[in-house]
Design a protein around this motif. Structure first.
Motif, PDB file in Angstrom:
ATOM      1  N   GLU A   1       2.315  -4.220  -2.206  1.00 24.72           N
ATOM      2  CA  GLU A   1       2.470  -5.679  -1.930  1.00 24.72           C
ATOM      3  C   GLU A   1       3.718  -5.983  -3.134  1.00 24.72           C
ATOM      4  OE1 GLU A   1      -1.120  -7.839  -2.984  1.00 24.72           O
ATOM      5  OE2 GLU A   1      -2.250  -6.345  -1.901  1.00 24.72           O
ATOM      6  N   GLY A   2       4.151  -7.351  -2.946  1.00 24.47           N
ATOM      7  CA  GLY A   2       5.161  -7.731  -3.907  1.00 24.47           C
ATOM      8  C   GLY A   2       6.539  -7.509  -3.521  1.00 24.47           C
ATOM      9  N   ALA A   3       7.294  -6.991  -4.621  1.00 23.84           N
ATOM     10  CA  ALA A   3       8.627  -6.732  -4.481  1.00 23.84           C
ATOM     11  C   ALA A   3       8.987  -5.185  -5.171  1.00 23.84           C
ATOM     12  CB  ALA A   3       9.534  -7.626  -5.048  1.00 23.84           C
ATOM     13  N   GLN A   4       9.437  -4.163  -4.610  1.00 25.84           N
ATOM     14  CA  GLN A   4       9.563  -2.903  -5.038  1.00 25.84           C
ATOM     15  C   GLN A   4      11.342  -2.722  -4.787  1.00 25.84           C
ATOM     16  OE1 GLN A   4       8.182   0.390  -2.957  1.00 25.84           O
ATOM     17  NE2 GLN A   4       8.693   2.017  -4.799  1.00 25.84           N
ATOM     18  N   TYR A   5      12.091  -2.853  -6.016  1.00 27.27           N
ATOM     19  CA  TYR A   5      13.271  -2.936  -5.943  1.00 27.27           C
ATOM     20  C   TYR A   5      13.980  -1.249  -5.665  1.00 27.27           C
ATOM     21  CZ  TYR A   5      14.531  -7.685  -7.186  1.00 27.27           C
ATOM     22  OH  TYR A   5      14.346  -8.972  -6.929  1.00 27.27           O
ATOM     23  N   PRO A   6      14.905  -1.588  -4.743  1.00 22.95           N
ATOM     24  CA  PRO A   6      15.825  -0.251  -4.367  1.00 22.95           C
ATOM     25  C   PRO A   6      16.078   0.474  -5.761  1.00 22.95           C
ATOM     26  CG  PRO A   6      16.763  -2.114  -2.931  1.00 22.95           C
ATOM     27  CD  PRO A   6      15.955  -2.591  -4.341  1.00 22.95           C
ATOM     28  N   TRP A   7      15.966   1.717  -5.716  1.00 21.01           N
ATOM     29  CA  TRP A   7      16.602   2.399  -6.827  1.00 21.01           C
ATOM     30  C   TRP A   7      18.091   2.343  -7.041  1.00 21.01           C
ATOM     31  CZ3 TRP A   7      15.617   4.161 -11.375  1.00 21.01           C
ATOM     32  CH2 TRP A   7      16.764   4.937 -11.927  1.00 21.01           C
ATOM     33  N   GLU A   8      18.841   2.315  -5.722  1.00 24.64           N
ATOM     34  CA  GLU A   8      20.347   2.084  -5.794  1.00 24.64           C
ATOM     35  C   GLU A   8      20.296   0.722  -4.732  1.00 24.64           C
ATOM     36  OE1 GLU A   8      22.671   5.391  -4.994  1.00 24.64           O
ATOM     37  OE2 GLU A   8      21.505   6.788  -5.841  1.00 24.64           O
TER      38      GLU A   8
ATOM     39  N   GLU B   1      21.737 -11.746 -12.520  1.00 25.29           N
ATOM     40  CA  GLU B   1      20.344 -12.101 -12.157  1.00 25.29           C
ATOM     41  C   GLU B   1      20.166 -12.779 -10.857  1.00 25.29           C
ATOM     42  OE1 GLU B   1      17.979 -10.317 -14.174  1.00 25.29           O
ATOM     43  OE2 GLU B   1      19.973  -9.175 -13.937  1.00 25.29           O
ATOM     44  N   GLU B   2      20.975 -13.589 -10.544  1.00 24.91           N
ATOM     45  CA  GLU B   2      20.941 -14.129  -9.223  1.00 24.91           C
ATOM     46  C   GLU B   2      20.904 -13.183  -8.033  1.00 24.91           C
ATOM     47  OE1 GLU B   2      22.842 -17.869  -8.118  1.00 24.91           O
ATOM     48  OE2 GLU B   2      22.556 -18.807 -10.278  1.00 24.91           O
ATOM     49  N   TYR B   3      21.869 -12.199  -8.036  1.00 24.41           N
ATOM     50  CA  TYR B   3      21.954 -11.096  -7.140  1.00 24.41           C
ATOM     51  C   TYR B   3      20.726 -10.422  -7.097  1.00 24.41           C
ATOM     52  CZ  TYR B   3      23.112  -6.271  -5.558  1.00 24.41           C
ATOM     53  OH  TYR B   3      22.873  -5.039  -4.776  1.00 24.41           O
ATOM     54  N   ARG B   4      19.822 -10.122  -8.147  1.00 27.82           N
ATOM     55  CA  ARG B   4      18.570  -9.552  -7.865  1.00 27.82           C
ATOM     56  C   ARG B   4      17.580 -10.539  -7.220  1.00 27.82           C
ATOM     57  NH1 ARG B   4      19.271  -4.176  -8.844  1.00 27.82           N
ATOM     58  NH2 ARG B   4      19.449  -3.536 -10.877  1.00 27.82           N
ATOM     59  N   TYR B   5      17.726 -11.791  -7.311  1.00 27.82           N
ATOM     60  CA  TYR B   5      16.928 -12.665  -6.547  1.00 27.82           C
ATOM     61  C   TYR B   5      17.152 -12.554  -5.228  1.00 27.82           C
ATOM     62  CZ  TYR B   5      14.587 -16.866  -4.689  1.00 27.82           C
ATOM     63  OH  TYR B   5      13.958 -17.647  -4.047  1.00 27.82           O
ATOM     64  N   LEU B   6      18.430 -12.742  -4.810  1.00 27.75           N
ATOM     65  CA  LEU B   6      18.943 -12.864  -3.612  1.00 27.75           C
ATOM     66  C   LEU B   6      18.631 -11.404  -2.707  1.00 27.75           C
ATOM     67  CD1 LEU B   6      22.579 -14.197  -4.067  1.00 27.75           C
ATOM     68  CD2 LEU B   6      20.460 -15.313  -3.150  1.00 27.75           C
ATOM     69  N   SER B   7      18.116 -10.228  -3.497  1.00 28.07           N
ATOM     70  CA  SER B   7      18.094  -9.042  -3.134  1.00 28.07           C
ATOM     71  C   SER B   7      16.538  -8.594  -2.763  1.00 28.07           C
ATOM     72  CB  SER B   7      18.135  -7.838  -4.112  1.00 28.07           C
ATOM     73  OG  SER B   7      19.533  -7.749  -4.356  1.00 28.07           O
ATOM     74  N   LEU B   8      15.924  -9.918  -2.948  1.00 28.41           N
ATOM     75  CA  LEU B   8      14.331  -9.822  -3.028  1.00 28.41           C
ATOM     76  C   LEU B   8      13.780  -9.677  -1.702  1.00 28.41           C
ATOM     77  CD1 LEU B   8      12.102 -12.777  -4.941  1.00 28.41           C
ATOM     78  CD2 LEU B   8      12.046 -10.072  -5.243  1.00 28.41           C
ATOM     79  N   PRO B   9      14.474 -10.053  -0.366  1.00 25.91           N
ATOM     80  CA  PRO B   9      13.986  -9.485   0.820  1.00 25.91           C
ATOM     81  C   PRO B   9      13.828  -7.963   0.952  1.00 25.91           C
ATOM     82  CG  PRO B   9      15.429 -11.521   1.093  1.00 25.91           C
ATOM     83  CD  PRO B   9      15.588 -11.119  -0.479  1.00 25.91           C
ATOM     84  N   GLY B  10      14.932  -7.254   0.494  1.00 25.87           N
ATOM     85  CA  GLY B  10      15.099  -5.971   0.637  1.00 25.87           C
ATOM     86  C   GLY B  10      13.962  -5.201  -0.409  1.00 25.87           C
ATOM     87  N   ALA B  11      13.718  -5.916  -1.670  1.00 23.22           N
ATOM     88  CA  ALA B  11      12.366  -5.364  -2.244  1.00 23.22           C
ATOM     89  C   ALA B  11      11.076  -5.621  -1.663  1.00 23.22           C
ATOM     90  CB  ALA B  11      12.724  -6.168  -3.696  1.00 23.22           C
ATOM     91  N   HIS B  12      10.942  -6.808  -0.928  1.00 21.16           N
ATOM     92  CA  HIS B  12       9.770  -6.978  -0.302  1.00 21.16           C
ATOM     93  C   HIS B  12       9.641  -5.829   0.945  1.00 21.16           C
ATOM     94  CE1 HIS B  12      10.018 -11.302  -1.281  1.00 21.16           C
ATOM     95  NE2 HIS B  12       9.284 -10.792  -2.282  1.00 21.16           N
TER      96      HIS B  12
END
Lengths: 506, 506
Positions: B394-401, B374-385
């Motif tokens: 707005e906000g965070a859209q997570y990559p599908w892959e 779950e920390e990985y997901r947090y660290l991925s936030l910039p990509g989701a932003h």
């Protein structure tokens, strides 16, 4: 002990035969029995795959660099020769079951490769197989294969065949994933491009089936996976009947002269139409046409006779055969690679070998080919000028290894690592094996002396020789003895580096 | 007919067995019997090579892109498991000769892979062979192999072994040619780097020999060719005596946490010293230590029991075994690939599978692993932003892959070409399979509800969930009915694209 692997008893008929399947000698036969036409070279790996094989399809002049640390090389193009047979559920694989008879023969007069096998499967069933293959000397893009299978008993035969773009040069991949297409539910096409030199390749393949001479339509599917397009063709055949698959394939690139001015879709269409033309001719007509071309272009032009054993004459013709394969006589932007087009060795680069060892044959037998090779040297002058200027000399200093016209020097700077010290091993040839510049000038002069081709000299030859002379003058160093010396060179004996006044070079 | 390929009769002993050598089922067993430890995954291809095999060594988090048209994937690293045996002049190859007995077993409790073969060579001689292999769960970089050969008669055994850098991902080469080194005439080292992500890999290998338990020194050479370093070890062995070769190998990369702050030569030294340490321990000690680690880290932590047939319990443990292999619990910059580390499928990318299917096991049994994921997901936030902003939300859209932290969206835009129309097939998942963003938030909430890890929520969790909520709000569209709608999505049933108000997504 085993009998000799290679049999020359049919040398009189221009035939060399591999007498048995030897999985430890795959490479030797792949190269010796290589097919080609100067445009492309196709190593004779067997249809079915074995560990230790080297499958190579090399197209002259299509140099590419895998990474900035490396030099350009001829990329190993997609494979169209792999055909996997499943006979009544068992993979045709000579490592298993029993080989009841085996002979693979190359007819160097016609360029036809034939492999005859009688095989008993591990399940006890017996099959008679013939594999034939030809690379057309007339139609430079055409590769044709034929597989004939005669089972003793009724059974099911599956042939898996297509285009495989996973080939690499010892692991280096020169092509993008490419596009795969399937036309009219029967024509396979694969279009990748080289990663650095940006050359598009177009590969096509199609298949035709008969049983006892009657056209049949197998059950088939189509599979497109990463870098691969292939079909599984399934047929039931009665015992004693012969199933024949003819496979037609071709390769074009947008570096081809025919491709000039064409868009990529136009080139794809041209290639596909050529494939359809080949297919409508059929294997036999293509093979016969190619054999006629060998007769016209090679054997009548250079009818060498030797008063001696059959083997001696065969040996000379074998050399003529391979020189025809390796020489891109169709395009003056290309020259002969040190290993020809029969493998990845020397990366397809041109060395001094052309002028010293190969050119004389062409000068005397096919002077127009010699001229094309020497025009290549003229077209390479800008690179030779650049190399001279870079090293502080005048005139033209030819690259020790030469590839595409504007590649310049492509000798690798380092040849791996010293295994004990861990230090990179420097290759000095590109820097100081300077006799290449004299070799090129010598070749031009020899060509002129033998052919009297004043047109060549006026357009290209004098300028080339003069530029070489300028280089030599600037390269000489005055010594304390009042003489000029040529110091710090590598002579043709490459074991000795940094030699002064090397006899050959001087 | 043939017996079942896989035998579960020893399920009670945690053992799954391949009962016969089936060259058509190589891939199935390579993946099912895979070894690994979350840092690396090693498919269980046999020591000797066969056509149709897929040899894979994948190191978590080392994503690379082969060409700009492609997305990043886990590169197939150099192979250290290929060992070719030549027994009295004949290649050990199960396609030829006769297999007198065969069993390959994986003990999922200890992670030990064992293959026992009694083989009659085509030359009539009989050999008893055992192959063992372990990837240490404790020493994340260590791969150890052991080969034992007992010939019935006196004879000569040649083992060819080393490091092979010619591996590719279905033909795509992710590595440079690299440097090869040979230390102290016994340690092989190979150091390539990935071509786009510029990650250096360090591979080492060494070999130790005994006959009947006594150390022996074989005749050996050293061969360095393009992308390959290997030795041929030659020994004469008396009939009935057992020759044993232990091979120690490891892999490090400069993306490893241990490599932080090290220069490449320092990392090479660290790797080489670790190899020497492994070698001095020997195969048995390494295998026992790894088995203890399995006991401590997995079986005691998650001692699942089922009141039912042995097979049921084995099946659950088999899943636990594979989940341990695929999970990079050692590094919060990484997550679990959809095919784990057992093959190239899905390119090593992380999908919604982590949160929905895998996370619950770790939440309940190994919450520190769940937190890392779950920390990985947090660290991925910039990509989701960035993805949200790019799409006008707005906000965070997570990559599908998802791959490396700053790779962003790595879903391929196109999945090959429609074989009939020739049109590229668009993959919509990366664009509109938006439920991933809810899946990630759901995973965080589930983790919190089960563990009560307030520290995680304060540092990472609330921010992540809030950013996901912002995305959803901006993604909703008001309809004519006065309600908010979620139009044009792909739900979990990926056969239906462009769906409005998909039940699962809403």
């Amino acid at each position: 002990m085993n009998s000799a692997l290679l049999d020359f008893s049919r040398a009189k008929d221009w035939i060399i035969t591999e007498t048995r399947f030897d999985p430890t000698a795959l490479g030797k036969v792949e190269a010796n029995f290589c097919l080609g036409n100067g445009y492309l070279g196709l190593r004779s790996a067997t249809e079915e795959r074995y560990p230790g094989e080297t499958r190579d399809l090399l197209v002259a002049g299509t140099f590419d660099r895998f990474s900035p640390e490396e030099v350009t090389e001829l990329p190993n193009a997609a494979d169209v020769t792999n055909i996997e047979l499943t006979l009544d559920g068992v993979r045709f694989d000579l490592m298993q079951g029993e080989i009841l008879s085996y002979a693979r023969s190359l007819n160097i007069r016609t360029g036809l490769l034939t492999r005859d096998v009688v095989w008993r499967s591990p399940n006890g069933k017996r099959y008679t197989l013939r594999f034939e293959r030809v690379v057309s000397l007339r139609r430079l893009h055409t590769i044709a294969l034929r597989v004939s299978v005669t089972p003793d008993e009724d059974g099911e035969i599956v042939l898996r065949s297509g285009i495989d773009g996973r080939m690499t040069n010892d692991g280096s991949q020169h092509f993008t994933e490419g596009q795969t297409r399937y036309y009219d539910r029967q024509y396979q096409q694969f279009v990748p491009r080289t990663i650095q030199s940006d050359i598009h390749f177009v590969f096509d393949a199609s298949h035709r089936f008969t049983v006892e001479g009657e056209a049949v339509e197998p059950k088939s599917d189509i599979n497109i996976v990463r870098r691969r397009i292939f079909s599984n063709f399934t047929l039931r055949v009665k015992g004693g009947q012969t199933l024949v698959m003819e496979k037609f394939a071709n390769v074009y690139t947008d570096r081809d002269k025919e491709a000039e001015g064409l868009t990529l879709p136009e080139l794809q269409e041209l290639a596909l139409n050529a494939l359809k033309g080949d297919e409508s001719l059929g294997f036999d007509a293509l093979a016969e046409d190619s054999a006629r071309c060998w007769e016209e272009k090679v054997w009548r032009r250079a009818p060498i006779e030797i008063d001696g054993p059959d083997f001696d004459l065969f040996a000379i013709r074998f050399v003529q055969y391979h020189m025809q394969l390796m020489t891109p006589a169709h395009d003056r932007r290309m020259n002969i690679g040190a290993k020809g087009l029969s493998g990845e060795g020397y990366k397809g680069h041109t060395f001094w070998d052309t002028e010293i060892f190969l050119l004389p044959y062409f000068i005397f037998c096919m002077p127009e080919v010699a001229r094309s090779l020497e025009e290549y040297r003229y077209l390479s002058l800008p690179g030779a000028h650049a190399k001279a200027a870079h090293n502080g000399f005048e005139g033209a200093q030819y690259p020790w290894e030469s590839a595409w016209l504007d590649d310049g020097e492509v000798t690798p700077e380092y040849l791996g690592t010293d295994i004990l010290t861990g230090q990179l091993i420097k290759v000095w040839s590109g820097f100081i094996e300077i006799h290449i510049t004299a070799d090129v000038a010598f070749g031009v002069w020899q060509y002129y002396m033998c052919t009297g081709d004043q047109d060549y000299m006026d357009k290209y030859g004098y300028e080339l020789i003069l530029d070489c002379a300028k280089f030599w003058l600037s390269r000489l160093e005055p010594g304390e003895d009042g003489m000029l010396h040529m110091n710090n060179v590598v002579g043709p004996d490459e074991y000795k580096e940094h030699v002064n006044d090397n006899a050959f070079t001087n």
